[in-house]
Write a protein that holds these residues in place. Structure first.
Motif, mmCIF file in Angstrom:
data_model
loop_
_atom_site.group_PDB
_atom_site.id
_atom_site.type_symbol
_atom_site.label_atom_id
_atom_site.label_comp_id
_atom_site.label_asym_id
_atom_site.label_seq_id
_atom_site.Cartn_x
_atom_site.Cartn_y
_atom_site.Cartn_z
ATOM 1 N N PRO B 112 35.376 44.147 39.995
ATOM 2 C CA PRO B 112 36.334 45.015 39.294
ATOM 3 C C PRO B 112 37.610 45.286 40.102
ATOM 4 C CG PRO B 112 34.134 45.953 39.195
ATOM 5 C CD PRO B 112 34.079 44.825 40.179
ATOM 6 N N PHE B 113 38.718 45.223 39.395
ATOM 7 C CA PHE B 113 39.962 45.728 39.953
ATOM 8 C C PHE B 113 39.900 47.253 39.900
ATOM 9 C CE2 PHE B 113 41.064 41.572 38.156
ATOM 10 C CZ PHE B 113 41.699 40.979 39.235
ATOM 11 N N ASP B 114 40.988 47.886 40.295
ATOM 12 C CA ASP B 114 40.993 49.349 40.305
ATOM 13 C C ASP B 114 40.888 49.954 38.914
ATOM 14 O OD1 ASP B 114 41.204 49.542 43.082
ATOM 15 O OD2 ASP B 114 43.321 49.038 42.956
ATOM 16 N N ASP B 115 41.236 49.206 37.889
ATOM 17 C CA ASP B 115 41.126 49.747 36.535
ATOM 18 C C ASP B 115 39.754 49.473 35.917
ATOM 19 O OD1 ASP B 115 41.169 47.078 36.003
ATOM 20 O OD2 ASP B 115 42.933 47.107 34.711
ATOM 21 N N GLY B 116 38.831 48.914 36.690
ATOM 22 C CA GLY B 116 37.480 48.667 36.204
ATOM 23 C C GLY B 116 37.285 47.309 35.543
ATOM 24 N N THR B 117 38.351 46.543 35.421
ATOM 25 C CA THR B 117 38.239 45.240 34.785
ATOM 26 C C THR B 117 37.781 44.202 35.797
ATOM 27 O OG1 THR B 117 40.096 45.831 33.369
ATOM 28 C CG2 THR B 117 39.480 43.510 33.446
ATOM 29 N N ALA B 118 36.754 43.467 35.426
ATOM 30 C CA ALA B 118 36.259 42.402 36.301
ATOM 31 C C ALA B 118 36.340 41.069 35.572
ATOM 32 C CB ALA B 118 34.819 42.672 36.714
ATOM 33 N N CYS B 119 36.944 40.084 36.227
ATOM 34 C CA CYS B 119 37.109 38.772 35.617
ATOM 35 C C CYS B 119 36.638 37.723 36.649
ATOM 36 C CB CYS B 119 38.568 38.494 35.292
ATOM 37 S SG CYS B 119 39.462 39.838 34.463
ATOM 38 N N TYR B 120 35.462 37.279 36.658
ATOM 39 C CA TYR B 120 34.499 37.272 35.608
ATOM 40 C C TYR B 120 33.203 37.748 36.230
ATOM 41 C CZ TYR B 120 31.431 33.844 33.008
ATOM 42 O OH TYR B 120 30.476 33.166 32.305
ATOM 43 N N PRO B 121 32.547 38.769 35.650
ATOM 44 C CA PRO B 121 31.456 39.439 36.347
ATOM 45 C C PRO B 121 30.110 38.716 36.257
ATOM 46 C CG PRO B 121 31.860 40.518 34.266
ATOM 47 C CD PRO B 121 32.861 39.395 34.367
ATOM 48 N N GLU B 122 30.114 37.498 36.637
ATOM 49 C CA GLU B 122 28.889 36.696 36.759
ATOM 50 C C GLU B 122 29.201 35.564 37.729
ATOM 51 O OE1 GLU B 122 27.261 35.161 33.144
ATOM 52 O OE2 GLU B 122 27.337 37.090 32.128
ATOM 53 N N ALA B 123 28.181 34.797 38.060
ATOM 54 C CA ALA B 123 28.442 33.633 38.914
ATOM 55 C C ALA B 123 29.188 32.587 38.090
ATOM 56 C CB ALA B 123 27.131 33.067 39.433
ATOM 57 N N MET B 124 30.349 32.224 38.545
ATOM 58 C CA MET B 124 31.177 31.261 37.828
ATOM 59 C C MET B 124 31.251 29.949 38.610
ATOM 60 S SD MET B 124 35.164 31.842 36.948
ATOM 61 C CE MET B 124 36.175 30.534 36.267
ATOM 62 N N ILE B 125 31.204 30.092 39.908
ATOM 63 C CA ILE B 125 31.275 28.958 40.827
ATOM 64 C C ILE B 125 30.000 28.952 41.660
ATOM 65 C CG2 ILE B 125 32.554 27.968 42.776
ATOM 66 C CD1 ILE B 125 34.258 27.937 40.304
ATOM 67 N N GLY B 126 29.426 27.805 41.866
ATOM 68 C CA GLY B 126 28.225 27.708 42.687
ATOM 69 C C GLY B 126 28.547 27.881 44.157
ATOM 70 N N PRO B 127 27.529 28.013 44.974
ATOM 71 C CA PRO B 127 27.771 28.233 46.405
ATOM 72 C C PRO B 127 28.502 27.078 47.076
ATOM 73 C CG PRO B 127 25.454 27.782 45.975
ATOM 74 C CD PRO B 127 26.102 27.969 44.641
ATOM 75 N N ASP B 128 28.411 25.893 46.473
ATOM 76 C CA ASP B 128 29.109 24.741 47.048
ATOM 77 C C ASP B 128 30.539 24.612 46.529
ATOM 78 O OD1 ASP B 128 28.554 24.115 44.454
ATOM 79 O OD2 ASP B 128 27.556 22.197 44.868
#
Lengths: 177, 371
Positions: B112-128
């Motif tokens: 989340p940014f300071d306004d509470g918005t999170a982009c994107y609140p899940e795993a989007m990129i793998g560890p590699d």
């Protein structure tokens, strides 16, 4: 959950009531629109309120909040991915003092609209807030020579705008005669 | 019109325009309302921060990173007493001057940014560093960086479905309990928020206990602006194997940071020295950059390489300038895919905005135009 909703921090209310008009004028010049100015000032005030105990200990909370206004605008500007377009040219063929004033106002606004946010803020801080270069550098968190460069470029741009308008006017006059 | 008249015209015109502003707009009331809303709806504060901070202990000494004035510091991976015992299963993530250890199989997403918005609140990129088709139940490390335009308002309109660790997120220290059993706990370390959300209390405590400041790396914590490329000799006679670190920096806008405008470390990772050498060789052979960017930089990447006791080099990748500009000691070159791919993996594609590289040559290396 604990409800922490409370009134604003002590001292914040008095400060903000005294400073909001000036901040809105400043924000209007920095952003170029009423809506953007309100957004930037509101965002800065939220930040200031949340950290008021720390900010109020600083010598100049105004400088901090002005900085936050500029940063809020720069941040919004980046997120939107757009740049302000210069306003349409408004000219009056009759060269009288009021008309000249309109031309100059328009040239200044057009020049400001074409500047990147930080550069525009430097111009406003210098020529509207009458701050010294060192103070501006502190607010914008850049080196003083950078501020001087911003201002120098802006003045050069304004001169070009005014010369351009004069040139168009001269050409129009020649055509009409 | 002379210079004085020009300045006078500017002053007068600005005053006239300033008078056009509606100064009766109720921004102060709106700001107070926003502050109350944030405090009321989000977080309950508990005294966990101090307890966990005390538990950390063994803080390492702050370093000068790759600042040639101070000389690179010694990498000491074993300096934190609470580092998980198996280095194969855990990795270290960095944000500003803070380091946190997380499970090595966690991916990368947003926080989340300071306004509470999170982009994107899940795993989007793998560890590699590869993009994931589905997040599944994979944990992730989130930073307040817009990795995509798919966003959620956290916590009001979102529930976690996998464990996470957020670095520098816009949340207040304290705990928050989701209806599905996830408990989110936030502490502050050296002014940086560290948040962990999971149903596993042990895992949460374990990760938070690793949060520490002053972790020695080859990455300087902050820069006042985009630094110049540089090379030099180490002052000290310490020796050691060649090293290479990729260090990403960005301007972080947050009410938690008063000194805004500074470039702060947003990501750091070791790179194989051979891979870094390949990247630098490719950049050295790239065309000279002809474009002089006149823009407000927002982020950049430093590739810090060297041999302790011998020489060090700082190469600067300006990803937002003219399709990418790389500042080598010998001058600026166009950024090329072969100069990027050797280091732009793991968290970089979730942390750094960059060009596509023409025909998509770098499209997997950075956050793209559409995430």
């Amino acid at each position: 959950m604990t409800d922490r909703a409370t009134a604003a921090e002590p001292g914040f209310d008095a400060w903000v009531e005294a400073r909001v008009p000036a901040l809105l004028r400043f924000g209007y010049l920095v952003t170029g629109s009423q809506q953007a100015a309100e957004d930037a000032v509101q965002s800065a005030l939220v930040s200031a309120c949340e950290k008021w105990s720390r900010i109020s200990r600083r010598d100049d909370p105004d400088a901090y909040v002005r900085r936050m206004v500029v940063n809020a605008h720069i941040s919004a500007w980046r997120r939107s991915g757009r740049r302000e377009s210069p306003v349409a040219l408004v000219r009056d063929a009759t060269v009288t003092d009021p008309a000249q004033r309109v031309v100059e106002n328009d040239a200044v606004w057009r020049m400001c609209s074409a500047l990147p946010p930080q550069q525009r803020a430097a111009v406003v801080l210098r020529f509207y807030e009458d701050l010294e270069y060192a103070e501006i550098a502190t607010i914008l968190d850049v080196a003083e020579p950078t501020v001087r460069s911003h201002v120098h470029r802006a003045l050069a741009a304004l001169r070009r705008e005014l010369d351009s308008v004069d040139g168009v006017d001269s050409a129009d006059s020649a055509e009409e005669s | 019109m002379d210079e004085q008249e020009l300045r006078a015209t500017l002053r007068t015109s600005l005053e006239r325009h300033a008078a056009e502003a509606d100064v009766t707009a109720p921004v102060a009331d709106r700001a107070r309302g926003e502050v109350r809303r944030r405090r009321r709806t989000r977080w309950s504060v508990v005294g966990a921060a101090a307890a966990v901070a005390l538990a950390v202990g063994g803080a390492a000494v702050a370093t000068g990173g790759d600042d040639p004035a101070q000389g690179p510091s010694t990498v000491d991976e074993g300096s934190a007493d609470v580092t998980p015992t198996s280095t194969d299963e855990w990795r270290t993530e960095y944000w500003g001057g803070v380091a946190v250890d997380v499970p090595a199989d966690w991916g990368y997403g947003g926080a989340p940014f300071d306004d509470g918005t999170a982009c994107y609140p899940e795993a989007m990129i793998g560890p590699d560093g590869r993009r994931l088709r589905t997040s599944g139940d994979r944990g992730w490390v989130g930073r307040p960086i817009g990795a995509t335009d798919v966003c959620a308002l956290v916590p009001n309109a979102w529930e976690p479905s996998a464990p996470y660790a957020w670095l520098g997120a816009g949340v207040e220290p304290g705990t928050y309990e989701y209806d599905n059993g996830y408990v989110q706990e936030t502490i502050e370390v050296e002014g940086v928020t560290v948040t962990v959300g999971t149903t596993d209390a042990g895992l949460r405590s374990r990760i938070l206990a690793t949060a520490r400041g002053g972790e020695p790396t080859r990455c300087q914590h902050t820069y006042p602006g985009v630094p110049e490329a540089t090379t030099g000799f180490f002052d000290s006679g310490d020796d050691g194997p060649p090293y290479a670190w990729v260090c990403a920096y960005r301007v972080v806008e947050s009410p938690n940071i008063v000194e805004d405008g500074t470039f702060r470390l947003s990501y750091a990772a070791k790179v194989a020295p051979e891979a870094a050498a390949d990247a630098l060789a490719a950049q050295d052979a790239a065309p000279v950059q002809q474009v002089d960017c006149d823009y407000q930089p927002h982020e950049f990447v430093v590739l810090a390489t060297g041999v302790p006791g011998d020489t060090y080099t700082r190469t600067v990748y300006e990803t937002g300038c003219a399709g990418g500009t790389v500042h080598l000691v010998g001058g600026a070159k166009e950024m090329v895919a072969a100069g990027v791919k050797p280091w732009a993996h793991n968290g970089i594609p979730a942390v750094v905005y960059g060009p596509t590289g023409g025909r998509g040559a770098m499209i997997d290396s950075f956050i793209g135009p559409q995430g």
